[in-house]
Write an enzyme that holds these catalytic residues in place. Structure first.
Site, PDB file in Angstrom:
ATOM      1  N   LYS A   1      83.670  13.628 -21.691  1.00 62.77           N
ATOM      2  CA  LYS A   1      83.126  12.930 -22.853  1.00 62.77           C
ATOM      3  C   LYS A   1      83.416  13.717 -24.129  1.00 62.77           C
ATOM      4  O   LYS A   1      83.175  14.924 -24.202  1.00 62.77           O
ATOM      5  CB  LYS A   1      81.612  12.799 -22.647  1.00 62.77           C
ATOM      6  CG  LYS A   1      80.896  11.803 -23.525  1.00 62.77           C
ATOM      7  CD  LYS A   1      79.427  11.720 -23.042  1.00 62.77           C
ATOM      8  CE  LYS A   1      78.616  10.642 -23.692  1.00 62.77           C
ATOM      9  NZ  LYS A   1      77.257  10.569 -23.081  1.00 62.77           N
TER      10      LYS A   1
ATOM     11  N   GLY B   1      39.122  -5.402 -15.828  1.00 68.68           N
ATOM     12  CA  GLY B   1      38.876  -6.786 -16.209  1.00 68.68           C
ATOM     13  C   GLY B   1      39.492  -7.116 -17.562  1.00 68.68           C
ATOM     14  O   GLY B   1      39.561  -8.269 -17.958  1.00 68.68           O
ATOM     15  N   GLY B   2      39.990  -6.085 -18.249  1.00 69.09           N
ATOM     16  CA  GLY B   2      40.638  -6.298 -19.548  1.00 69.09           C
ATOM     17  C   GLY B   2      42.123  -6.591 -19.376  1.00 69.09           C
ATOM     18  O   GLY B   2      42.663  -6.568 -18.264  1.00 69.09           O
TER      19      GLY B   2
ATOM     20  N   GLU C   1      78.466   6.208 -15.847  1.00 65.47           N
ATOM     21  CA  GLU C   1      78.407   7.598 -16.308  1.00 65.47           C
ATOM     22  C   GLU C   1      77.556   8.449 -15.367  1.00 65.47           C
ATOM     23  O   GLU C   1      76.453   8.056 -14.989  1.00 65.47           O
ATOM     24  CB  GLU C   1      77.784   7.583 -17.710  1.00 65.47           C
ATOM     25  CG  GLU C   1      77.669   8.938 -18.380  1.00 65.47           C
ATOM     26  CD  GLU C   1      77.129   8.833 -19.815  1.00 65.47           C
ATOM     27  OE1 GLU C   1      76.692   7.736 -20.227  1.00 65.47           O
ATOM     28  OE2 GLU C   1      77.149   9.863 -20.531  1.00 65.47           O
TER      29      GLU C   1
ATOM     30  N   SER D   1      73.676   3.883 -20.608  1.00 67.46           N
ATOM     31  CA  SER D   1      73.190   3.394 -21.902  1.00 67.46           C
ATOM     32  C   SER D   1      71.797   2.814 -21.716  1.00 67.46           C
ATOM     33  O   SER D   1      71.636   1.750 -21.140  1.00 67.46           O
ATOM     34  CB  SER D   1      74.167   2.328 -22.416  1.00 67.46           C
ATOM     35  OG  SER D   1      73.689   1.712 -23.590  1.00 67.46           O
TER      36      SER D   1
ATOM     37  N   LEU E   1      40.986  -1.065 -12.444  1.00 70.23           N
ATOM     38  CA  LEU E   1      41.026  -2.417 -13.007  1.00 70.23           C
ATOM     39  C   LEU E   1      39.730  -2.674 -13.771  1.00 70.23           C
ATOM     40  O   LEU E   1      38.650  -2.671 -13.179  1.00 70.23           O
ATOM     41  CB  LEU E   1      41.187  -3.418 -11.862  1.00 70.23           C
ATOM     42  CG  LEU E   1      41.990  -4.688 -12.123  1.00 70.23           C
ATOM     43  CD1 LEU E   1      43.405  -4.362 -12.577  1.00 70.23           C
ATOM     44  CD2 LEU E   1      42.045  -5.538 -10.864  1.00 70.23           C
TER      45      LEU E   1
ATOM     46  N   TYR F   1      70.784  12.737 -30.451  1.00 75.82           N
ATOM     47  CA  TYR F   1      69.755  12.087 -31.263  1.00 75.82           C
ATOM     48  C   TYR F   1      68.992  11.142 -30.344  1.00 75.82           C
ATOM     49  O   TYR F   1      69.429  10.876 -29.217  1.00 75.82           O
ATOM     50  CB  TYR F   1      70.398  11.308 -32.425  1.00 75.82           C
ATOM     51  CG  TYR F   1      71.415  10.295 -31.965  1.00 75.82           C
ATOM     52  CD1 TYR F   1      72.754  10.659 -31.798  1.00 75.82           C
ATOM     53  CD2 TYR F   1      71.057   8.984 -31.659  1.00 75.82           C
ATOM     54  CE1 TYR F   1      73.700   9.740 -31.344  1.00 75.82           C
ATOM     55  CE2 TYR F   1      71.986   8.066 -31.205  1.00 75.82           C
ATOM     56  CZ  TYR F   1      73.304   8.449 -31.051  1.00 75.82           C
ATOM     57  OH  TYR F   1      74.226   7.543 -30.595  1.00 75.82           O
TER      58      TYR F   1
ATOM     59  N   ASN G   1      33.419   9.226 -23.577  1.00 79.31           N
ATOM     60  CA  ASN G   1      34.528   9.899 -22.897  1.00 79.31           C
ATOM     61  C   ASN G   1      34.145  10.299 -21.478  1.00 79.31           C
ATOM     62  O   ASN G   1      34.967  10.232 -20.565  1.00 79.31           O
ATOM     63  CB  ASN G   1      34.943  11.155 -23.666  1.00 79.31           C
ATOM     64  CG  ASN G   1      35.710  10.827 -24.922  1.00 79.31           C
ATOM     65  OD1 ASN G   1      36.510   9.896 -24.931  1.00 79.31           O
ATOM     66  ND2 ASN G   1      35.459  11.555 -25.978  1.00 79.31           N
TER      67      ASN G   1
ATOM     68  N   LYS H   1      68.949  -4.567 -27.297  1.00 81.05           N
ATOM     69  CA  LYS H   1      70.144  -3.716 -27.343  1.00 81.05           C
ATOM     70  C   LYS H   1      71.371  -4.435 -26.808  1.00 81.05           C
ATOM     71  O   LYS H   1      72.499  -4.103 -27.198  1.00 81.05           O
ATOM     72  CB  LYS H   1      69.903  -2.441 -26.540  1.00 81.05           C
ATOM     73  CG  LYS H   1      71.016  -1.401 -26.720  1.00 81.05           C
ATOM     74  CD  LYS H   1      70.602  -0.055 -26.179  1.00 81.05           C
ATOM     75  CE  LYS H   1      71.679   0.997 -26.368  1.00 81.05           C
ATOM     76  NZ  LYS H   1      71.243   2.291 -25.795  1.00 81.05           N
TER      77      LYS H   1
ATOM     78  N   CYS I   1      80.605   6.198 -22.696  1.00 81.31           N
ATOM     79  CA  CYS I   1      79.411   5.823 -23.470  1.00 81.31           C
ATOM     80  C   CYS I   1      79.511   6.132 -24.966  1.00 81.31           C
ATOM     81  O   CYS I   1      80.093   5.358 -25.705  1.00 81.31           O
ATOM     82  CB  CYS I   1      78.181   6.472 -22.849  1.00 81.31           C
ATOM     83  SG  CYS I   1      76.659   5.553 -23.187  1.00 81.31           S
TER      84      CYS I   1
ATOM     85  N   ASP J   1      44.899  -4.909 -20.454  1.00 85.17           N
ATOM     86  CA  ASP J   1      45.874  -3.854 -20.162  1.00 85.17           C
ATOM     87  C   ASP J   1      46.027  -3.624 -18.659  1.00 85.17           C
ATOM     88  O   ASP J   1      47.134  -3.628 -18.122  1.00 85.17           O
ATOM     89  CB  ASP J   1      45.478  -2.544 -20.846  1.00 85.17           C
ATOM     90  CG  ASP J   1      45.525  -2.636 -22.360  1.00 85.17           C
ATOM     91  OD1 ASP J   1      46.342  -3.426 -22.874  1.00 85.17           O
ATOM     92  OD2 ASP J   1      44.755  -1.910 -23.022  1.00 85.17           O
TER      93      ASP J   1
END
Lengths: 595, 595
Positions: free
Chosen positions: A126, A336-337, A44, A189, A334, A132, A409, A195, A162, A339
């Site tokens: 199409k 050290g954690g 597509e 898609s 970085l 949505y 912060n 999926k 699609c 994430d």
């Protein structure tokens, strides 16, 4: 029965790169010709890239797409590929404009063309426009209502795009009425976890409904927050899968088909069984079947397990975001954690370890193991390591006299300044390490190291899945220090701080977030599902108040049905709470800060 | 002819605050009753606030809206207001659900109800759903196809909602067919510069088409990036304006009408002249006309001039964003330049000078007049002034060794850290001072003082309009030091730096941006309009590459038809350029940095 060898080009275009995408089409058409294909299909909006969003509201863009299509047809013929019919997605324009308020300027259409012998021999637009989730196609396109039936080597071929497959009635119903032997569905898609299962089941069902073999070709690659997984496949009219491409890889699916001989297709208006009518238009490209030949076996890729599938999405999304934007190297703070360890590993898998510059930024509250673990990670993977202790910079803001959460912060923001400087100077992209659980609850610092940057690889990954992915990735080689995975999570912005001081255990939090965000469940439903009432009220409140922060977060690859960004659009200014009695006043609301 | 005194309540609800909004309805209904009104109307989605966005995808939210409506009807009656019919917008639900892929969960509708004698006596659901510009209503709502004709005091009254008036056919056509005497249109119609002229002309045209008096009531106030201007009005069946409310003020428009006596309305299906049918449903609230009375003259507000109108939008948007989010005070980084001077003045007009904390943050490159001008501004308006020289903090990052543009960004980001700390600690909201010209061209520092914060009051104001507004505001009292307005603009991030070193003169730039962004004109059209070719290529390229930065900018009030944020959604990763020959490689692309 006539035979036909079809090629499905599962490839990765760049939005707006009409020239580059045309090159890609020529390259893969050449390849399909070498493989002896009699028909080749591209995804597509292959020529423009997908989704082009507001670009289609520029008439100059739509015209450029149409001009590029004509030029492409000629170029394919010039290069000796004119005999091979090519199905390709592009941005077209309604030939029967009905300008009205709310219809997009210039009446763009999400179109497919058949190119043959130097010409555009058929076009289709199409019919079912999705509006949505991640899709806004009522905003961008006008619906098509013509259904060309293209005779290729004695087989009647129909085209759909699609969403035409996902909704009942419309062109699939018309295809059956016309008795087409092959239905080519070109797709953009986007990936979501699992999926491929839904898509496979849908393709089988629609092939049976259409009474035709279905050839489904999808994009692969990343585009901003979307990641396309490929998963192109061919299903026969009984619903049996004949061929299926692997996820996350460019390639050509080649499949030999036995198809019913073309019949007598009646042109004219037919009821599309969805409240509209469509106009059937027979087109003959080549009436005679190919000479009988020995078919080759087609491949059916082994499905990936869930963790490998998600990892592929994150790596693909990151690689394409960085490269398609013209960058090659990234900078990552970085800690050290877990994430930042996972983000650095994704980046190394995507770009190669030489292209991943990581910076440790210890403060007075950082534990000793933090720097050691970060350095260990860099060493295990061969990342480029540097260090910038932040105490001096934090101290330089002492005159402002902030304490408490504001001081926490401030530390995170000093790190944000540093990582951006490290990225800016040599022209790297900064990657952000925030995960979905933090983003959902606002447990992050705006403009801190966890939210600054161009792309957030784990933006849609709940914290419990971050750990799971780390463990899975280590099964392929222990690239992440076990200590990064095993230690209790902490932002280390205050002495002896742990995430568990402020948030419930992540396995409970993530389940609650999935129910509230992923499934839009209300307070009473959440409590009925067994979540503790006080926890529901607390978490729901955090989520509702964090929309402001989420709005300023960098994009990241979507892996869930309800990802922050493209498919969640909540008001920031809102007093709606899923609470028994909403509080009259919430002074901390929308505060750009940790809760 | 029957008489009727109508009240139009131009008021300011809060999204999601069902309780507070119901209180507002009761208060203004009471007021309308005291003024002797026979019918009172409130704006679109008054009970839920507008637009509620993804909140309507929660079935718990839709149910809460429906429950609140029922409770409101009862409460009005309990408070002795049951005799006065009240038209009110709320979020309803289709009674004939047709669940299908792409229809929103729970089938929400954008609805209007007539409340009378403690009951909901009639409901109507919006027929034309806008899905362009700032609107996404195909995503959120399902269309209504019933048309109640409500007899009130011997007059047949029809209801329509906002977009129903803007599109041809549909309920306005049905209203004419039914011979209604009064058409009540409830609206959530967002402000754009000069929209009052368009709206007035439309109302006159549709009143003539409907052959009925049109009573148009709109929201007033700010909701995230939208600002509603009010401008409620009454137009008779000849198109003559009978009453019109001022912009930016809450209030009740009271207007005495002479209306045709109710006729015989036939229930049943009718052709709505837009490809659909609608079901006409007569409802009798009160059949007997009111006793003849002496009408009072209605007011027609004097239109504001353009600068006053825009200023009202910026002040209203800022006030509502701050207050509706539960804050009262703001922090602003004051540079001595025009942008922050105007933002501080907007904030002072919105919140009062005591609530505006401004911080001067001179660096080694700041000119002497910068701090003097900033301090002068604070003194003229009575703002709360403080100062934080940033040289020490910038020096603390020296170990990173960045130079050039990266060093300029570093300074801006140090200021960002400081203004966020100043805001976070006492619980103020930080306001961002970036203007539309900077935002469009990426001439800003991500996470710098120009882009950090919760709300950006001049986000949609081109730089040349910033000056114009400053001059206009000074005609009401010289609150902005003339030097802030008259000096050449500079970011002061390097010695002797001026905006004009990097950007064309703002009057040319802004005209080009308006043509390219506001009207989606292509390169050749821009050149044909007289813009220099090299300038077009340069500016267009800057705009196309800055989408990444814009995506992370805080929200701000929309005043133009194509504002960044709600009604522009461009891909970040894109190679489309309105250039003669797009460059093969653009390594600086999407770089989160100054160009």
């Amino acid at each position: 029965m006539p035979q036909l060898r079809i090629g499905l080009a599962q490839v990765d275009p760049v939005v707006g790169d009409l020239t580059g995408n045309a090159d890609l089409i020529v390259t893969w058409t050449q390849h399909a010709a070498e493989r002896g294909c009699h028909l080749v299909a591209f995804p597509e909006m292959m020529l423009t890239g997908y989704p082009p969003e507001d670009l289609v509201l520029r008439t100059s863009f739509v015209q450029a797409s149409i001009d590029a299509l004509t030029a492409l047809a000629q170029r394919l013929d010039d290069q000796g590929l004119g005999d091979l019919p090519v199905v390709v997605g592009y941005c077209g324009r309604s030939e029967r404009p009905m300008p009205a308020l709310g219809r997009p300027a210039g009446e763009p259409q999400n179109s497919a063309a058949v190119l043959h012998a130097g010409r555009v021999v058929a076009t289709y637009a199409k019919h079912h426009l999705p509006n949505y989730g991640v899709f806004d196609e009522f905003r961008y396109f006008v619906r098509g209502d013509r259904f060309p039936v293209v005779r290729v080597r004695g087989v009647d071929v129909g085209l759909v795009i699609c969403e035409d497959l996902w909704q009942d009635g419309g062109p699939v119903a018309v295809a059956r009425g016309c008795g087409v032997g092959l239905l080519v569905c070109i797709n953009g898609s986007p990936y979501e976890r699992g999926k491929d299962d839904v898509r496979g089941a849908l393709a089988r069902r629609r092939a049976v409904e259409a009474g035709a073999t279905l050839a489904y070709v999808n994009l692969v690659g990343g585009q901003d927050e979307l990641v396309f997984d490929g998963d192109s496949l061919v299903v026969d009219a009984t619903g049996a899968v004949l061929a299926r491409a692997p996820l996350w890889e460019q390639g050509l699916v080649v499949c030999d088909l036995d198809l019913p001989a073309a019949g007598a297709v009646q042109p004219g208006s037919v009821d599309a069984a969805d409240g509209t009518t469509m106009l059937v238009e027979p087109v003959v490209v080549s009436a005679d079947p190919v000479a009988p030949y020995e078919p080759e076996p087609a491949g059916i890729a082994t499905p990936l397990d869930d963790d490998a599938e998600v990892w592929g999405a994150l790596v693909t999304g990151t690689r394409d975001y960085v490269r398609k934007n013209g960058f090659s190297k990234v900078a990552i703070a970085l800690s050290g954690g877990i994430d930042s360890a996972v983000v650095a590993t994704i980046a190394a898998d995507a770009l190669g370890p030489d292209n991943v510059h990581v910076i440790g930024m210890p403060s007075q509250w950082s534990s000793e193991h933090s720097v050691a673990d970060a350095k260990d990670l860099a060493a295990r993977q061969g990342l480029v390591w540097s260090i910038f202790p932040i105490d001096g910079a934090v101290e330089a803001f002492a005159a402002l006299g902030v304490t408490g959460v504001a001081a926490e912060n401030l530390q995170a923001r000093v790190r944000g300044v540093a990582v951006m400087a490290v990225a800016n100077a040599p022209g790297f992209l900064a990657l952000s390490c925030g995960n979905k659980s933090e983003l959902a609850t606002g447990f992050s610092t705006l403009y801190g190291a966890d939210t600054t940057g161009a792309y957030a690889p784990i933006k849609d990954v709940p914290k419990s899945l971050v750990w799971q992915l780390a463990r899975w990735r280590n099964t392929l080689g222990e690239v992440i220090p076990p200590n990064c995975i095993d230690k209790p999570p902490s932002a280390e912005l205050a002495p002896d701080q742990l995430d568990s001081d402020r948030l419930p255990p992540y396995e409970i939090l993530d389940a609650l977030l999935e129910a509230y965000i992923g499934h839009d469940k209300g307070r009473s439903e959440l409590i009925a599902e067994g979540f503790e009432e006080a926890l529901v009220d607390r978490v729901v409140r955090l989520v509702d108040l964090a929309e402001f922060k989420r709005r300023q977060h960098p994009p990241g690859p979507k892996i869930s049905p309800r990802a922050f960004g493209r498919d969640r659009r909540l008001p920031i200014t809102s007093r709606w709470r899923e609470l028994a009695a909403p509080p009259a006043s919430e002074p901390e609301q929308a505060q750009p800060d940790r809760p």
